[in-house]
Design a protein around this motif. Structure first.
Motif, mmCIF file in Angstrom:
data_model
loop_
_atom_site.group_PDB
_atom_site.id
_atom_site.type_symbol
_atom_site.label_atom_id
_atom_site.label_comp_id
_atom_site.label_asym_id
_atom_site.label_seq_id
_atom_site.Cartn_x
_atom_site.Cartn_y
_atom_site.Cartn_z
ATOM 1 N N SER A 140 1.174 -0.997 0.268
ATOM 2 C CA SER A 140 0.196 -0.082 -0.409
ATOM 3 C C SER A 140 0.397 1.400 0.248
ATOM 4 N N SER A 141 0.407 1.727 -0.561
ATOM 5 C CA SER A 141 1.032 3.680 -0.038
ATOM 6 C C SER A 141 1.441 3.824 1.277
ATOM 7 N N GLU A 142 0.554 3.724 2.299
ATOM 8 C CA GLU A 142 1.012 3.592 2.860
ATOM 9 C C GLU A 142 2.273 3.009 3.868
ATOM 10 N N GLU A 143 2.456 1.916 3.782
ATOM 11 C CA GLU A 143 3.062 0.786 4.159
ATOM 12 C C GLU A 143 5.114 1.486 2.779
ATOM 13 N N PHE A 144 4.447 1.148 1.294
ATOM 14 C CA PHE A 144 6.125 2.159 0.386
ATOM 15 C C PHE A 144 6.043 3.624 2.011
ATOM 16 N N ALA A 145 5.953 3.974 2.168
ATOM 17 C CA ALA A 145 6.138 6.080 3.161
ATOM 18 C C ALA A 145 6.715 5.152 3.523
ATOM 19 N N ALA A 146 6.476 4.127 4.882
ATOM 20 C CA ALA A 146 7.017 3.891 5.977
ATOM 21 C C ALA A 146 8.294 3.466 5.695
ATOM 22 N N ILE A 147 8.383 2.523 5.130
ATOM 23 C CA ILE A 147 9.508 1.643 4.709
ATOM 24 C C ILE A 147 10.575 2.606 4.195
ATOM 25 N N LEU A 148 9.809 3.839 3.216
ATOM 26 C CA LEU A 148 11.078 4.939 2.963
ATOM 27 C C LEU A 148 11.417 5.582 4.037
ATOM 28 N N GLY A 149 10.297 5.571 4.774
ATOM 29 C CA GLY A 149 10.711 7.126 6.058
ATOM 30 C C GLY A 149 11.819 6.043 7.173
ATOM 31 N N ARG A 150 11.824 5.022 7.375
ATOM 32 C CA ARG A 150 12.718 3.897 7.950
ATOM 33 C C ARG A 150 13.692 4.116 7.479
#
Length: 140
Positions: A63-73
């Motif tokens: 999901s877009s939220e999961e993708f964003a969380a990976i980039l943020g991490r």
């Protein structure tokens, strides 16, 4: 963190190129697009430490939220560059898949290369807006 899209083939003048350019301008993070010939050619050396994401039909459908969380991490872990690699028509080698930090797919459908590049640009923009708390990601 530099978002570096590395793609095989020239996008030239096309509707997809316009979409990529539109999202590239809107991304507030440092972003770079490198085009390589269909065969041969080498991407510039990465800034270290870095992560590599291959766009691959066998990848994870996030999901877009999961993708964003990976980039943020990754950003928070001190990564200086995240490379997003779109392969040639034959895709990526098994070695490239094994060495990648993430295999990413945009669903189970097969997408034209130029459209996948535009979709990636949009998802990078969306991920950075999610991380910034901007409402864009809810409007899509």
């Amino acid at each position: 963190m530099l978002l570096h899209v590395i793609a095989r083939g020239k996008i030239a003048r096309s509707p997809e190129a316009e979409l990529v350019a539109r999202y590239q301008k809107r991304i507030t993070w440092q972003v770079k697009f490198t085009e390589l010939p269909e065969t041969g050619g080498r991407a510039p050396e990465p800034q270290s430490p870095y992560k590599t994401v291959l766009l691959d039909e066998r990848g994870k459908d996030l999901s877009s939220e999961e993708f964003a969380a990976i980039l943020g991490r990754w950003r928070d872990d001190g990564m200086r560059e995240c490379r997003f690699v779109l392969g040639a028509a034959d895709g990526h080698s098994e070695d490239e898949r094994r060495e990648a930090d993430l295999l990413l797919a945009f669903g189970s459908a097969t997408w034209p290369h130029l459209l996948a590049r535009a979709m990636l640009a949009e998802q990078l923009y969306r991920a950075t807006t999610i991380l910034a708390g901007h409402p864009y990601h809810r409007s899509g």
